[in-house]
Write an enzyme that holds these catalytic residues in place. Structure first.
Site, PDB file in Angstrom:
ATOM      1  CE  LYS A 204      -3.402   2.338   2.843  1.00 17.04           C
ATOM      2  NZ  LYS A 204      -4.219   2.287   4.050  1.00 17.04           N
ATOM      3  CD  GLU A 210       9.858  -5.563   6.779  1.00 18.54           C
ATOM      4  OE1 GLU A 210       9.630  -4.502   6.157  1.00 18.54           O
ATOM      5  OE2 GLU A 210       9.705  -5.672   8.006  1.00 18.54           O
ATOM      6  NE  ARG A 266      -5.912  -3.438  11.292  1.00 15.79           N
ATOM      7  CZ  ARG A 266      -5.256  -2.289  11.344  1.00 15.79           C
ATOM      8  NH1 ARG A 266      -4.129  -2.149  10.673  1.00 15.79           N
ATOM      9  NH2 ARG A 266      -5.720  -1.277  12.050  1.00 15.79           N
ATOM     10  CD  GLU A 351      -1.210  -4.074  11.568  1.00 17.87           C
ATOM     11  OE1 GLU A 351       0.016  -4.275  11.595  1.00 17.87           O
ATOM     12  OE2 GLU A 351      -1.869  -4.108  10.513  1.00 17.87           O
ATOM     13  CG  HIS A 382      -3.226 -35.067  18.768  1.00 10.59           C
ATOM     14  ND1 HIS A 382      -3.413 -36.272  19.390  1.00 10.59           N
ATOM     15  CD2 HIS A 382      -4.281 -34.902  17.926  1.00 10.59           C
ATOM     16  CE1 HIS A 382      -4.519 -36.838  18.928  1.00 10.59           C
ATOM     17  NE2 HIS A 382      -5.064 -36.024  18.041  1.00 10.59           N
TER      18      HIS A 382
HETATM   19  O1  F6P Z   1       3.896  -2.973   9.635  1.00 12.38           O
HETATM   20  C1  F6P Z   1       2.530  -3.157   9.612  1.00 12.38           C
HETATM   21  C2  F6P Z   1       1.928  -2.812   8.275  1.00 12.38           C
HETATM   22  O2  F6P Z   1       1.894  -1.440   8.126  1.00 12.38           O
HETATM   23  C3  F6P Z   1       0.550  -3.417   8.088  1.00 12.38           C
HETATM   24  O3  F6P Z   1      -0.446  -2.622   8.614  1.00 12.38           O
HETATM   25  C4  F6P Z   1       0.486  -3.602   6.613  1.00 12.38           C
HETATM   26  O4  F6P Z   1      -0.493  -4.539   6.270  1.00 12.38           O
HETATM   27  C5  F6P Z   1       1.884  -4.074   6.333  1.00 12.38           C
HETATM   28  O5  F6P Z   1       2.703  -3.347   7.215  1.00 12.38           O
HETATM   29  C6  F6P Z   1       2.349  -3.887   4.919  1.00 12.38           C
HETATM   30  O6  F6P Z   1       2.307  -2.551   4.519  1.00 12.38           O
HETATM   31  P1  F6P Z   1       2.409  -2.153   3.010  1.00 12.38           P
HETATM   32  O7  F6P Z   1       1.279  -2.773   2.274  1.00 12.38           O
HETATM   33  O8  F6P Z   1       2.342  -0.660   2.982  1.00 12.38           O
HETATM   34  O9  F6P Z   1       3.728  -2.645   2.485  1.00 12.38           O
END
Ligand code: F6P
Length: 545
Positions: A204, A210, A266, A351, A382
């Site tokens: 977004k 990452e 989310r 969250e 289990h």
């Molecule tokens: O770190 C949490 C968060 O901001 C979430 O709310 C979101 O879903 C995720 O990171 C990924 O964010 P983006 O879609 O902006 O990469």
């Protein structure tokens, strides 16, 4: 929640009485309890009869929902009100599945126009990839899609494609990369042919480190296999609300699918973030998923509170956590296909409602969002069910399954369902000292043996559960199930007066990581850190090769 309102006070007084009740007795004294405390909506049975509630408690909970004005907040959400208070944004994931396309205005323009344009674009891409019209740089068709994203840009599509595997025709396989640990992307890419892979960079914000790190690695991998200048164009698309950053990364404008700031990460699987779902299952199935969620939206919007499944689920959760002090909530699906459902709901719920100040920034004096956890129930039996049955803390649990098996293989499903039903019964009834003694005597055990063992075998029971039974796991029912939980989370946020649609709590860790990264990279001593952080950084640097 205002703790001085009448409903709150009433519920508080009821919660003291509840400690003397046992679910077993509530069932014994009211043969209609199941009829009274269960509803069937969108082919989903929601049985909440095995909770520590009475008629009086339920009345008090509905009064509470009215006192905090859940109904008008709900109307505000559906009509584009800026209910994401700290970010001053509407919350409109419901618009994404508004298949009636009734207008919803944000700043004077109808968001349904943007949504339908984007849906058309998704459909075109989906059809083009799945039909083989879209070709990779070397002229071969796309066989594999790798979704690179994390959190809401990963969990939703992955959970859904896993849950609906049965509906995939495997024209296109989907893979997911979320972890910046390079092991994951290396594993995913190893068997793939770069000429036939489409990468979806889902973010977004298009700032998530990452995701951008993995995206850069994917681009290098592709470019290492091709000297064709157009390779990125044929193999990369982006889903984002930040077009500028996607373009800067090198994604051609036409390959960018839009997301808007009024869709929370989310809650975004209904948007172009759901492209892996459409690519894997076909666009029709994606539309069925939306239709299922829409049906639940309509139920949530129109049903009276007393027969409104998300409202009831929310109230039961508030009762268990805020009034009865049970701080965790397990989600235990019995269908293999739902194996990621708890992880998905963990983000959606924690969250959203893992907050400690109210809308005015004041510390709340009551417990708010629950600790959500869980995994496949039959495996849990289990593993951790010992704690559910006899542990010191009481853990309310949602049990989820489907009437229809996903296969025609004989001899499995009845056994699975027998366990599914038996577990909530055991958690409800328990087994007392006398019953244990009788059971052991019937087995011919000696009195000293019995005396030694008896207290270890007692199950107190009286442990609350919801049972959610779908007719089958299909795109429509899954859409409805997810929307049920989404609205539950929304209602709880209103009752607790927390800002369910922001996530400030994830920022600090990210900022500190950005500060630590250069310290890991540089030589020389570390300053301006606490002794543990210095110790950890030094250990890492001294130990690495
Ligand atoms: O770190 C949490 C968060 O901001 C979430 O709310 C979101 O879903 C995720 O990171 C990924 O964010 P983006 O879609 O902006 O990469």
């Amino acid at each position: 929640m205002k703790t001085n309102n009448a409903a709150w006070k009433f519920l508080e007084s009821q919660s003291e009485k509840e400690t003397h009740l046992h679910l077993k007795d509530l069932f014994a004294t009211d043969p209609d309890r199941f009829e009274k405390f269960s509803i069937n909506i969108e082919n989903i049975l929601f049985d909440y009869s095995k909770n520590l509630v009475t008629d009086e408690v339920m009345t008090g909970l509905f009064d509470l929902a009215r006192e905090v004005d859940v109904e008008s907040w709900r109307a505000r959400m559906f009509s584009g009100g800026r209910i994401n208070l700290t970010e001053d944004r509407p919350v409109l994931h419901v618009a994404l599945r508004n298949i009636d396309a009734d207008p919803i205005y944000v700043d004077g323009s109808d968001v349904m126009d943007q949504i339908s344009t984007e849906l058309d674009k998704m459909k075109k891409l989906t059809d083009s990839i799945r039909s083989g019209k879209w070709r990779g740089y070397s002229g071969k068709r796309i066989t594999d899609v790798v979704n690179i994203g994390i959190g809401g840009s990963n969990l939703g599509p992955q959970m859904v494609t896993e849950a609906l595997r049965k509906y995939s025709d495997n024209k296109v396989s989907v893979h997911y990369v979320s972890n910046v640990d390079s092991f994951q992307i290396a594993q995913v890419l190893r068997p793939l042919n770069p000429e036939q892979v489409l990468f979806i960079i889902s973010s977004k914000t298009f700032t998530t480190r990452e995701t951008l790190t993995n995206a850069a690695t994917a681009r290098n991998w592709l470019q290492a296999s091709s000297f064709d200048e157009t390779a990125v164009e044929r193999h990369f698309i982006a889903v984002t609300a930040n077009r500028a950053n996607a373009v800067k990364f090198g994604i051609p404008k036409n390959n960018i699918h839009d997301l808007w700031d009024w869709v929370g990460g989310r809650f975004s699987l209904w948007s172009a973030i759901g492209l892996p779902i459409a690519l894997n299952l076909g666009f029709d199935n994606f539309q069925k998923l939306l239709a299922g969620a829409f049906a639940m939206d309509q139920h949530f919007l129109n049903a009276p509170l007393e027969s409104n499944a998300p409202v009831i689920q929310a109230l039961i959760g508030v009762w268990n956590s805020t009034f009865l002090g049970m701080q965790t909530q397990a989600i235990l699906p019995y269908n293999q296909s739902l194996h990621m459902f708890s992880a998905y709901m963990q983000q959606a719920d924690m969250e959203s409602n893992g907050k400690s100040v109210d809308w005015d920034g004041i510390d709340v004096p009551y417990s708010t969002g629950s600790i959500i956890w869980g995994q496949l129930g039959i495996n849990g039996q289990h593993a951790f069910y010992q704690y559910l049955h006899q542990g010191k803390n009481i853990i309310p649990a949602d049990f989820i399954s489907a009437v229809e098996s996903s296969t025609t293989v004989k001899g499995h499903h009845e056994y699975l369902m027998a366990n599914f039903i038996a577990q909530t019964q055991a958690l409800m009834t328990g087994i007392n000292k006398e019953q244990v003694r009788e059971e052991l005597r019937a087995k011919g055990k000696s009195e000293p043996y019995i005396a030694n063992l008896v207290s270890h075998k007692i199950h107190q029971g009286n442990r609350p559960t919801n049972t959610i039974m779908l007719e089958r796991i299909d795109p429509h029912s899954l859409g409805a199930l997810i929307a049920l939980y989404e609205h539950k989370i929304f209602v709880q946020g209103i009752i607790w007066r927390v800002c369910s649609f922001d996530q400030w709590g994830v920022e600090l860790g990210k900022e500190l990581a950005n500060h630590i990264l250069p310290q890991l990279e540089q030589d020389g001593p570390i300053e301006n850190q606490d002794s543990s952080t210095i110790g950890l950084i030094n250990f890492y640097k001294n130990t690495r090769q």
